[in-house]
Scaffold this motif. Structure first.
Motif, PDB file in Angstrom:
ATOM      1  N   PHE A 136       0.829  -1.208   0.000  1.00 36.99           N
ATOM      2  CA  PHE A 136       0.000   0.000   0.000  1.00 36.99           C
ATOM      3  C   PHE A 136       0.861   1.254   0.000  1.00 36.99           C
ATOM      4  O   PHE A 136       0.586   2.210  -0.732  1.00 36.99           O
ATOM      5  N   ALA A 137       1.924   1.257   0.809  1.00 40.37           N
ATOM      6  CA  ALA A 137       2.828   2.409   0.864  1.00 40.37           C
ATOM      7  C   ALA A 137       3.473   2.653  -0.497  1.00 40.37           C
ATOM      8  O   ALA A 137       3.585   3.798  -0.954  1.00 40.37           O
ATOM      9  N   ILE A 138       3.890   1.571  -1.164  1.00 39.78           N
ATOM     10  CA  ILE A 138       4.509   1.715  -2.490  1.00 39.78           C
ATOM     11  C   ILE A 138       3.485   2.223  -3.501  1.00 39.78           C
ATOM     12  O   ILE A 138       3.798   3.080  -4.342  1.00 39.78           O
ATOM     13  N   SER A 139       2.250   1.734  -3.430  1.00 40.02           N
ATOM     14  CA  SER A 139       1.229   2.197  -4.372  1.00 40.02           C
ATOM     15  C   SER A 139       0.943   3.684  -4.171  1.00 40.02           C
ATOM     16  O   SER A 139       0.693   4.406  -5.141  1.00 40.02           O
ATOM     17  N   CYS A 140       0.996   4.158  -2.920  1.00 43.15           N
ATOM     18  CA  CYS A 140       0.823   5.592  -2.649  1.00 43.15           C
ATOM     19  C   CYS A 140       1.961   6.397  -3.269  1.00 43.15           C
ATOM     20  O   CYS A 140       1.744   7.467  -3.848  1.00 43.15           O
ATOM     21  N   ARG A 141       3.184   5.885  -3.145  1.00 46.35           N
ATOM     22  CA  ARG A 141       4.342   6.558  -3.743  1.00 46.35           C
ATOM     23  C   ARG A 141       4.202   6.622  -5.262  1.00 46.35           C
ATOM     24  O   ARG A 141       4.499   7.649  -5.893  1.00 46.35           O
ATOM     25  N   MET A 142       3.754   5.527  -5.855  1.00 39.99           N
ATOM     26  CA  MET A 142       3.623   5.486  -7.307  1.00 39.99           C
ATOM     27  C   MET A 142       2.509   6.406  -7.794  1.00 39.99           C
ATOM     28  O   MET A 142       2.620   7.056  -8.844  1.00 39.99           O
ATOM     29  N   ASP A 143       1.406   6.468  -7.055  1.00 44.25           N
ATOM     30  CA  ASP A 143       0.326   7.406  -7.399  1.00 44.25           C
ATOM     31  C   ASP A 143       0.835   8.839  -7.382  1.00 44.25           C
ATOM     32  O   ASP A 143       0.531   9.646  -8.267  1.00 44.25           O
TER      33      ASP A 143
ATOM     34  N   GLY B 153      10.059   9.711  -1.759  1.00 38.08           N
ATOM     35  CA  GLY B 153      10.677   8.905  -0.702  1.00 38.08           C
ATOM     36  C   GLY B 153      11.822   8.018  -1.127  1.00 38.08           C
ATOM     37  O   GLY B 153      12.255   7.157  -0.349  1.00 38.08           O
ATOM     38  N   TYR B 154      12.348   8.208  -2.336  1.00 41.21           N
ATOM     39  CA  TYR B 154      13.447   7.367  -2.794  1.00 41.21           C
ATOM     40  C   TYR B 154      14.775   8.100  -2.656  1.00 41.21           C
ATOM     41  O   TYR B 154      14.866   9.301  -2.907  1.00 41.21           O
ATOM     42  N   LYS B 155      15.793   7.370  -2.260  1.00 42.06           N
ATOM     43  CA  LYS B 155      17.093   7.971  -1.989  1.00 42.06           C
ATOM     44  C   LYS B 155      17.852   8.321  -3.255  1.00 42.06           C
ATOM     45  O   LYS B 155      18.767   9.144  -3.225  1.00 42.06           O
ATOM     46  N   SER B 156      17.507   7.676  -4.359  1.00 40.99           N
ATOM     47  CA  SER B 156      18.214   7.951  -5.606  1.00 40.99           C
ATOM     48  C   SER B 156      17.257   7.828  -6.777  1.00 40.99           C
ATOM     49  O   SER B 156      16.228   7.138  -6.702  1.00 40.99           O
ATOM     50  N   ALA B 157      17.613   8.501  -7.883  1.00 37.70           N
ATOM     51  CA  ALA B 157      16.802   8.413  -9.093  1.00 37.70           C
ATOM     52  C   ALA B 157      16.826   6.997  -9.657  1.00 37.70           C
ATOM     53  O   ALA B 157      15.836   6.522 -10.227  1.00 37.70           O
ATOM     54  N   THR B 158      17.948   6.303  -9.472  1.00 39.93           N
ATOM     55  CA  THR B 158      18.065   4.924  -9.973  1.00 39.93           C
ATOM     56  C   THR B 158      17.083   4.002  -9.257  1.00 39.93           C
ATOM     57  O   THR B 158      16.403   3.180  -9.886  1.00 39.93           O
ATOM     58  N   GLN B 159      17.004   4.147  -7.941  1.00 42.40           N
ATOM     59  CA  GLN B 159      16.079   3.338  -7.142  1.00 42.40           C
ATOM     60  C   GLN B 159      14.631   3.632  -7.550  1.00 42.40           C
ATOM     61  O   GLN B 159      13.810   2.724  -7.704  1.00 42.40           O
ATOM     62  N   PHE B 160      14.329   4.918  -7.736  1.00 46.59           N
ATOM     63  CA  PHE B 160      12.986   5.304  -8.137  1.00 46.59           C
ATOM     64  C   PHE B 160      12.668   4.785  -9.539  1.00 46.59           C
ATOM     65  O   PHE B 160      11.572   4.274  -9.805  1.00 46.59           O
ATOM     66  N   HIS B 161      13.605   4.931 -10.454  1.00 41.84           N
ATOM     67  CA  HIS B 161      13.419   4.478 -11.832  1.00 41.84           C
ATOM     68  C   HIS B 161      13.055   2.998 -11.862  1.00 41.84           C
ATOM     69  O   HIS B 161      12.117   2.585 -12.571  1.00 41.84           O
TER      70      HIS B 161
ATOM     71  N   GLY C  18       5.266  -0.634 -15.512  1.00 47.22           N
ATOM     72  CA  GLY C  18       5.579  -1.301 -16.770  1.00 47.22           C
ATOM     73  C   GLY C  18       6.134  -0.353 -17.815  1.00 47.22           C
ATOM     74  O   GLY C  18       6.176  -0.682 -19.009  1.00 47.22           O
ATOM     75  N   ILE C  19       6.574   0.826 -17.380  1.00 48.34           N
ATOM     76  CA  ILE C  19       7.113   1.843 -18.283  1.00 48.34           C
ATOM     77  C   ILE C  19       8.017   2.760 -17.470  1.00 48.34           C
ATOM     78  O   ILE C  19       7.797   2.945 -16.271  1.00 48.34           O
ATOM     79  N   THR C  20       9.047   3.334 -18.077  1.00 45.52           N
ATOM     80  CA  THR C  20       9.952   4.211 -17.335  1.00 45.52           C
ATOM     81  C   THR C  20       9.270   5.541 -17.031  1.00 45.52           C
ATOM     82  O   THR C  20       8.324   5.933 -17.735  1.00 45.52           O
ATOM     83  N   PRO C  21       9.711   6.252 -15.999  1.00 49.83           N
ATOM     84  CA  PRO C  21       9.111   7.566 -15.692  1.00 49.83           C
ATOM     85  C   PRO C  21       9.166   8.530 -16.874  1.00 49.83           C
ATOM     86  O   PRO C  21       8.193   9.223 -17.174  1.00 49.83           O
ATOM     87  N   LYS C  22      10.321   8.588 -17.545  1.00 50.64           N
ATOM     88  CA  LYS C  22      10.482   9.496 -18.681  1.00 50.64           C
ATOM     89  C   LYS C  22       9.530   9.131 -19.807  1.00 50.64           C
ATOM     90  O   LYS C  22       8.860  10.007 -20.396  1.00 50.64           O
ATOM     91  N   ARG C  23       9.415   7.846 -20.093  1.00 50.47           N
ATOM     92  CA  ARG C  23       8.535   7.403 -21.165  1.00 50.47           C
ATOM     93  C   ARG C  23       7.070   7.655 -20.788  1.00 50.47           C
ATOM     94  O   ARG C  23       6.257   8.035 -21.643  1.00 50.47           O
ATOM     95  N   PHE C  24       6.741   7.455 -19.527  1.00 48.67           N
ATOM     96  CA  PHE C  24       5.369   7.713 -19.055  1.00 48.67           C
ATOM     97  C   PHE C  24       4.988   9.167 -19.286  1.00 48.67           C
ATOM     98  O   PHE C  24       3.906   9.469 -19.793  1.00 48.67           O
ATOM     99  N   ARG C  25       5.888  10.082 -18.926  1.00 46.72           N
ATOM    100  CA  ARG C  25       5.612  11.518 -19.105  1.00 46.72           C
ATOM    101  C   ARG C  25       5.474  11.862 -20.593  1.00 46.72           C
ATOM    102  O   ARG C  25       4.555  12.588 -20.985  1.00 46.72           O
TER     103      ARG C  25
END
Length: 261
Positions: free
Chosen positions: A201-208, A229-237, A245-252
């Motif tokens: 649930f916490a991860i789904s909130c972060r992703m939303d 809440g992620y310490k690095s862009a790599t971890q978040f990516h 199922g898609i990268t943040p950049k591609r999603f945008r």
């Protein structure tokens, strides 16, 4: 079976002169919030907008509405937040504003609701229902006052807290302690009620939150990683790609293309 609208919690927020407080972008899926500015000013940020609320303003924030709060350091600010189960048939995604004609009366009303909340069954209290009805009537008008809602769980306060603080380090120990349960019993009860583990649930909130920031702001991906809440862009990516199922950049980029069609 449906019941009358139910009060779950009342929070008092005080920000002293020279201090600041920021509640990042979030939304509550199941609960609505009444926000009353007692003194000072605060900024309410529903998605890309930024609204300044002065003393005496009463706001209803329905479930599913994205917003953030910012208290500046200019002068002392005080506000109260009332967490309620919102009627399922009511409009969502729309903020409702009202100016309290009699702030003293509103303060007394909220204090009386606090006393009702301390009883075993505030939802069944006729007094609580009358007071909540007045609040809804003040912002929505008599025709839109709620009468029913879908049944809610007593875990709502925990969900509310997790949605607002999903950018902070996750601690099952702390959440279970707040619920007054062991980690095992809390996790089992949470999964039964929500359909996800507390961590899921916490991860789904972060992703939303990440999706909303990618859609409605120009923040960079590394900055969004920190805001979620992620310490690095790599971890978040990696987390975003695994979840969406898609990268943040591609999603945008994809959302921009669809918006231009």
């Amino acid at each position: 079976m449906t019941r009358a609208v139910e009060l779950h919690a009342i929070e008092s927020i005080t920000v002293r002169t020279g201090h600041a407080l920021h509640v990042p972008l979030h939304r509550h899926q199941q609960m609505a919030e009444w926000l009353w500015v007692e003194s000072g000013e605060l900024e309410l940020m529903p998605t890309s907008e930024r609204l300044t609320l002065s003393a005496g303003t009463l706001v209803l924030i329905p479930p599913g509405t994205w917003c953030g709060l910012s208290f500046s350091s200019g002068s002392e600010q005080r506000c109260k937040k009332l967490l309620v189960t919102h009627p399922a048939h009511s409009r969502t995604g729309q903020l409702h504003f009202s100016d309290a004609a009699h702030p003293g009366f509103l303060a007394s009303l909220i204090e009386e609701l606090r006393r009702e909340l301390q009883k075993n069954s505030p939802a069944s209290s006729k007094q609580a229902q009358l007071l909540l009805g007045w609040l809804y009537g003040a912002a929505l008008g008599p025709a839109d006052q709620p009468h029913q809602h879908t049944p809610s769980s007593h875990i709502g306060r925990i969900l509310h807290h997790m949605e607002e603080t999903c950018h902070l380090p996750f601690s099952l120990d702390a959440i279970a302690a707040e619920a007054g349960l062991s980690k095992f019993h809390f996790s089992r009860h949470f999964k039964e009620m929500v359909g996800q583990t507390p961590l899921q649930f916490a991860i789904s909130c972060r992703m939303d939150r990440a999706r909303q920031l990618l859609l409605d702001t120009e923040e960079t991906v590394p900055d969004i990683a920190g805001l979620c809440g992620y310490k690095s862009a790599t971890q978040f990516h990696a987390a975003f790609t695994r979840h969406a199922g898609i990268t943040p950049k591609r999603f945008r980029q994809q959302q921009y293309v669809e918006a231009d069609r």
